[in-house]
Design an enzyme around this catalytic site. Structure first.
Site, PDB file in Angstrom:
ATOM      1  N   GLY A 173       2.842   2.831  10.548  1.00  0.00           N
ATOM      2  CA  GLY A 173       3.566   3.929  10.339  1.00  0.00           C
ATOM      3  C   GLY A 173       4.265   4.588  12.063  1.00  0.00           C
ATOM      4  CE  LYS A 222      -0.411   3.140   4.779  1.00  0.00           C
ATOM      5  NZ  LYS A 222       0.086   3.761   6.079  1.00  0.00           N
ATOM      6  CG  HIS A 277      -6.505   2.274   5.610  1.00  0.00           C
ATOM      7  ND1 HIS A 277      -5.335   3.355   5.779  1.00  0.00           N
ATOM      8  CD2 HIS A 277      -4.784   1.163   5.216  1.00  0.00           C
ATOM      9  CE1 HIS A 277      -4.245   2.644   6.401  1.00  0.00           C
ATOM     10  NE2 HIS A 277      -3.756   1.841   5.786  1.00  0.00           N
ATOM     11  CG  ASN A 327      -1.591   1.538   1.448  1.00  0.00           C
ATOM     12  OD1 ASN A 327      -1.649   1.923   0.176  1.00  0.00           O
ATOM     13  ND2 ASN A 327      -2.279   1.696   2.524  1.00  0.00           N
ATOM     14  CB  SER A 362       5.717  -1.090  12.075  1.00  0.00           C
ATOM     15  OG  SER A 362       5.218   0.165  12.173  1.00  0.00           O
ATOM     16  CD  GLU A 390      -3.103  -2.026   7.731  1.00  0.00           C
ATOM     17  OE1 GLU A 390      -2.739  -2.416   7.342  1.00  0.00           O
ATOM     18  OE2 GLU A 390      -3.605  -0.135   7.478  1.00  0.00           O
TER      19      GLU A 390
HETATM   20  P1  13P Z   1       3.114   0.865   7.532  1.00  0.00           P
HETATM   21  O1  13P Z   1       3.368  -0.294   6.986  1.00  0.00           O
HETATM   22  O2  13P Z   1       3.795   1.785   6.672  1.00  0.00           O
HETATM   23  O3  13P Z   1       2.837   1.026   9.437  1.00  0.00           O
HETATM   24  O4  13P Z   1       1.565   0.991   7.076  1.00  0.00           O
HETATM   25  C1  13P Z   1       0.537   0.101   7.371  1.00  0.00           C
HETATM   26  C2  13P Z   1      -0.660   0.381   6.698  1.00  0.00           C
HETATM   27  O5  13P Z   1      -0.916   1.452   7.097  1.00  0.00           O
HETATM   28  C3  13P Z   1      -0.263  -0.937   5.409  1.00  0.00           C
HETATM   29  O6  13P Z   1      -1.701  -0.002   4.843  1.00  0.00           O
END
Ligand code: 13P
Length: 248
Positions: A172, A6, A94, A4, A211, A166
């Protein structure tokens, strides 16, 4: 195993990623996993063209879509538009969309239904905040989200979809849920699904996200109920994402 991205990478950067990733990813990873790349809308067409012209076996995913198929919804993108671009997966609900764009479980549920209507595989995300975890509400929160986001779906639909757990505090932040915590919550999610759709519980694929990196993927994937990962930050780097796919 899904990337992802983003709101990162323009279409040129996306093409560079695929070219580099293709050289890094090992055949073993391609054989055993469905590898899904979810770029921003503006890069879908470019990535699709590269996958198609080079006959690459990665799947294309979108990060969101609207619940209606067409109409006066300025700025939105529909299921049929994604299908036409050979998109096969779509991330829905999400936590960033639920939080920053006020997406309710009802909206997510409508989007999940629209995804199925258009032949897309939804990756439906759920997860708790740090406060909810500290107050002992993790299981209640994910149960509520699962029940309401997946309301009205058939056993067959649930069997073919993906759920991503998640924990919001792990996204993040560099903080991962321990593999055991992730396993426990994902087992709860499977139990909730079993209550409503007994035949689908063992078939639905449930990912962990938050993460994920090459250092923690082995332990996560060793858990019995974790079927895959939804990777944010570490999926922006083709070398790192290729390493993640080589989990033990
Ligand atoms: P990170 O891997 O950057 O923590 O993000 C996770 C996420 O939200 C994937 O959709």
């Amino acid at each position: 195993m899904a990337a992802n991205w983003k709101m990162n990478k323009n279409h040129i950067e996306a093409i560079h990623f695929v070219e580099e990733f293709r050289n890094r990813v090992e055949q073993k990873a391609i054989n055993r996993s469905d590898i899904v790349i979810c770029p921003p809308f503006t890069a879908l067409r470019s990535v699709q063209t590269v996958l198609d012209s080079e006959d690459l076996e990665f799947k294309l995913g979108a990060q969101n879509m609207y619940a209606e198929d067409s109409g006066a919804f300025t700025g939105e993108v529909s299921g049929p538009m994604l299908t036409k671009l050979a998109v096969t997966y779509v991330i829905l609900g999400h936590s960033e969309r639920r939080d920053y764009f006020q997406e309710s479980d009802e909206m997510v549920n409508n989007k999940v239904k629209a995804a199925f209507r258009n032949g897309l595989v939804p990756i439906c995300c759920v997860g708790e905040t740090l406060r909810e975890r500290e107050e002992g509400f993790t299981n209640k929160k994910v149960e509520w989200q699962i029940v309401h986001s997946l309301e009205g779906l058939t056993d067959e639909q649930i069997s073919g979809m993906v759920v991503a757990y998640e924990p919001i505090w792990a996204i993040g932040t560099g903080k991962t849920a321990t593999a055991q915590d992730a396993q426990d919550t994902i087992a709860t999610i499977r139990l909730v699904i079993r209550d409503h759709h007994p035949d689908a519980a063992d078939k639905v694929r449930i990912q962990y996200g938050g993460s994920v990196n090459p250092g923690n993927i082995d332990e996560l994937m060793a858990q019995p109920d974790i079927d895959g990962a939804l990777v944010g930050g570490a999926s922006l780097d083709p070398v790192q994402f290729a390493r993640i796919l080589m989990f033990e």
